[in-house]
Enzyme design. Sequence first.
Site, PDB file in Angstrom:
ATOM      1  N   CYS A   1       3.050 -26.736  58.271  1.00 23.30           N
ATOM      2  CA  CYS A   1       2.779 -25.942  57.071  1.00 23.30           C
ATOM      3  C   CYS A   1       3.581 -24.653  57.144  1.00 23.30           C
ATOM      4  O   CYS A   1       4.081 -24.260  58.197  1.00 23.30           O
ATOM      5  CB  CYS A   1       1.297 -25.633  56.965  1.00 23.30           C
ATOM      6  SG  CYS A   1       0.708 -24.425  58.148  1.00 23.30           S
TER       7      CYS A   1
ATOM      8  N   GLY B   1      10.060 -28.145  60.331  1.00 28.73           N
ATOM      9  CA  GLY B   1       9.496 -26.824  60.580  1.00 28.73           C
ATOM     10  C   GLY B   1       8.888 -26.193  59.328  1.00 28.73           C
ATOM     11  O   GLY B   1       9.082 -26.667  58.203  1.00 28.73           O
ATOM     12  N   HIS B   2       8.202 -25.101  59.535  1.00 26.54           N
ATOM     13  CA  HIS B   2       7.491 -24.444  58.429  1.00 26.54           C
ATOM     14  C   HIS B   2       8.433 -23.924  57.348  1.00 26.54           C
ATOM     15  O   HIS B   2       9.513 -23.434  57.627  1.00 26.54           O
ATOM     16  CB  HIS B   2       6.563 -23.324  58.907  1.00 26.54           C
ATOM     17  CG  HIS B   2       7.146 -22.344  59.869  1.00 26.54           C
ATOM     18  ND1 HIS B   2       6.401 -21.301  60.368  1.00 26.54           N
ATOM     19  CD2 HIS B   2       8.364 -22.232  60.447  1.00 26.54           C
ATOM     20  CE1 HIS B   2       7.148 -20.601  61.189  1.00 26.54           C
ATOM     21  NE2 HIS B   2       8.325 -21.140  61.271  1.00 26.54           N
ATOM     22  N   SER B   3       7.986 -24.087  56.127  1.00 25.10           N
ATOM     23  CA  SER B   3       8.673 -23.580  54.934  1.00 25.10           C
ATOM     24  C   SER B   3       9.977 -24.291  54.620  1.00 25.10           C
ATOM     25  O   SER B   3      10.754 -23.797  53.803  1.00 25.10           O
ATOM     26  CB  SER B   3       8.946 -22.063  55.034  1.00 25.10           C
ATOM     27  OG  SER B   3       7.741 -21.355  55.155  1.00 25.10           O
TER      28      SER B   3
END
Lengths: 373, 373, 373
Positions: B249, B270-272
């Site tokens: 997230c 990975g995040h974003s």
Amino acid sequence: MRAPKFWGTLPGDGCLVKLVLHTRRLFIKVVQMKLSELAEKTGSVIDSGSPDVEINGAAGLDIAVSGDISFLANPKYTPQIADTNASAIILNNDAAITRDDIAVLRASDPYLAYTRTLRLFHPETPIAPSIHSTAVIDPSAEVAENVEIMANVVIGRNCSISSGVKIFPNATIYDAVSIGENSVIHSGVSIRENCVIGRNCTIHNNTTIGSDGFGYAKDEAKRWLKIPQVGRVVLEDDVEIGANSAIDCASVGETRIKRGAKIDNLVQIGHSCTVDEDALICSQTGLAGSSVIGKRVILAGQVGIAGHLTVGDDAVITAKSATSHDIEPGKVISGIPGFDNREWLRSTAAYRRLGEIAQRLKQLEKKVLGGDK
Amino acid sequence: MRAPKFWGTLPGDGCLVKLVLHTRRLFIKVVQMKLSELAEKTGSVIDSGSPDVEINGAAGLDIAVSGDISFLANPKYTPQIADTNASAIILNNDAAITRDDIAVLRASDPYLAYTRTLRLFHPETPIAPSIHSTAVIDPSAEVAENVEIMANVVIGRNCSISSGVKIFPNATIYDAVSIGENSVIHSGVSIRENCVIGRNCTIHNNTTIGSDGFGYAKDEAKRWLKIPQVGRVVLEDDVEIGANSAIDCASVGETRIKRGAKIDNLVQIGHSCTVDEDALICSQTGLAGSSVIGKRVILAGQVGIAGHLTVGDDAVITAKSATSHDIEPGKVISGIPGFDNREWLRSTAAYRRLGEIAQRLKQLEKKVLGGDK
Amino acid sequence: MRAPKFWGTLPGDGCLVKLVLHTRRLFIKVVQMKLSELAEKTGSVIDSGSPDVEINGAAGLDIAVSGDISFLANPKYTPQIADTNASAIILNNDAAITRDDIAVLRASDPYLAYTRTLRLFHPETPIAPSIHSTAVIDPSAEVAENVEIMANVVIGRNCSISSGVKIFPNATIYDAVSIGENSVIHSGVSIRENCVIGRNCTIHNNTTIGSDGFGYAKDEAKRWLKIPQVGRVVLEDDVEIGANSAIDCASVGETRIKRGAKIDNLVQIGHSCTVDEDALICSQTGLAGSSVIGKRVILAGQVGIAGHLTVGDDAVITAKSATSHDIEPGKVISGIPGFDNREWLRSTAAYRRLGEIAQRLKQLEKKVLGGDK
């Protein structure tokens, strides 16, 4: 795009609170905070803007909305300041800003101050002490009163589950595992026999702690004879392990992840390794057996570490690199096999022209040595 | 070796049906089909052979049995035509064939026509609407009538499970997750708080959606301070995620996998990050945080993508390569770090002789500069 | 540091036994054994020391305690002999030893003899035949009497579970799976429809067997059309698979892991691959589809194997290497793409100086060709 927020006013602890939908911690009261209070709690100082400005949240420059505070740590993102909807920004002491419609906080480390801000706005959800009726807990396990054990969790014989522990559904704790205070075990995690989890650890989903190390001897018929893997894994306090990682137990003895180390998703830690305090191991990195990763070492993504070696304190191994030799403390290493990062940068630059270099050498040989080459 | 088939005749929809044992979709009626019908439904044309030949299945040239249809897409496998037991074959419009005991279909894209053929012979198993008695579903969850939720599934508060959804055993759905129509969640999957799964998605076993991004700031004592990860993951429609993958997230905001993207096993997102429509990400590839993968991009196996960069639409990064820079649309990139694939091929060819090249340079220096080197 | 041991004397089978705490196999009687018996059972001979010395355990030189036997296989660790607390050591026939307070066994392969010793001290825990009340087993499954099926295990229709099988909690066995005698399935494992697990196999936690292969055809709109994956995975006897690995089923046909092959954690095996007998595949290695890995091949950590190729018997591919071509039997290959290991070692040595090499070439060109370059 950021999820919309819906606001309400609820009784709070001397400050306004709000309801935030579509964030990870639903239905939690989130503090609304004056800029002055935020500055004080994050170790920053107000450079411009009213101390009484109300801040409702924190987000990156590109997705912040009005009422949010943002930050600039990497000068690369300076242009985003012109467009951000944030109401306040944390800058370092040198960064210039031309907009005067944004409150400015100054901090020596804006990223750290922003992190502290986020932590103020998103405190950890407290546990709801309970043991779900479908959890299967061996009667010999010692379980503290103040724990949250969710549906279908299985806990084996002679385990010890301390106060404040939260175990999400479908996690499996084998026999004789000990889990320290306030640790969080996410769904699908397996913790094998005799492993020890310290305090304030978090283990994300589907990770395996204590699976057998990969050890075989070749017998006379050239078949693999399994070497028993009867050791354990110890996570000390404040360790976080990402999702879908695997940390193997030692054959005899232990694999140890020391206080404060952080390990990402899909990481492999081989048997009998030691990861020292505050080391940071990024996704898809793999350690073969019996290696020692020093304090504050950073292993970037997809790094490979061969067996039986030592990476010295504060060393950095950049992404996709590997080493089969010891690394001195403080070194920055790149390549397969890895060597000094600055040398590697020169080598990679030349490598892009290696076809041409080979061609030029041939030409030169022709010129110098004659047409026989 | 292909599993044996046992045949039976069951009432069908105007065509013969059979029972297939030892395939993934047991006890399903599988259509037996005339060559003419197959041609029509796959957009191919009969080049030779009787339109009335009955076709019972589809398989690769090497494992096809009599009654099967096969295909040739890669000329490398042309020799297999001589030995195949298939009764029919799909070829492109140019491919020659000397055997006259095999029916021949022609299609502009034999691989696509073969795929359509396989899909005709192996239709998706319809769901058997039911909720197993051992499933633990929070009363606040909205669950459509026409769903199949199997044993030991756990579904949290305020979830929304749409019609046609199938959730296999021991999957865990955290609070406030939404799963769109006809999506399939396999056993062992964990979907964390607030994530959104679109329609017609498939998530394979033991994959984690929405685990915390790997984000820490270093504090004054050089320890890692966790950056709250309170965003979510959104899978749009028609997304497929393989087994044992992890999609983090965002810290704030979201990680988004757009319509039609396909992600393989053991992949790290990975995040974003944003993975755009119809991108294809092969096994063991890893994306660090905040990167954008363009439409129809292909990331081959074990690729690494650094953080905060953009891979342009239709770019291809070949296996085991990595990039720490933006990639322009349509480029084919190889190497660590990656550069133009054709240049890389030249460089790798020279690299094999690099020891010799260095030696030759030394010889040449001796000749030109004298014995002082 | 090795976990402490607490001793007790229990009735045994003609020899002393002890209780070992903090090892993986709690509460198991472990044999205490005279040196003479140990020598006999491990195929080694006593070189020095009393045949009547009692040995209580086995461990590496660095962690062995008094009463343990240790070994030296790699001369690199010779200095550890001076400091070890072990009471006995297994050496090869040539290794010198100056200490005379340690009993010495001689074996042609000390590592193998040590492995056999460890196996004597840590026998497999016998199963405790039982089916937990929370296990969900379809009535159509054939389950032998002598099995141990733990909490929340789910077993689908038409499965066959043989005698001696042990299935740990929260594992999911889909329909029509067959598991052979004495195999062990750890928690969180998913085995998909129709897969076949042989005898004496071990599958570690959270591994997925039989997930869909990653196969799509591009349609006319440049979208991915899923190729049905209706084949199966077959593990033959004596196969061990690590934690969090994924082995995909074939589209049509099968993926086969042959007798005695060993696969580590986080490994990807693509659809329709064959891994031949006694192959060893280390952590985070990935095989694309339809490749054949020969007998006794060793793929070290993080290796990549492209699709549709053959790695010949007894070949070795070193860590982080990759190949997109067939590899001849017995070759040792390194690099991306891989080539002869000795050549690669020369190339990597030169690569470290590649920036300097390019610079020297330029200087030489200037000298030979004049200042125009």
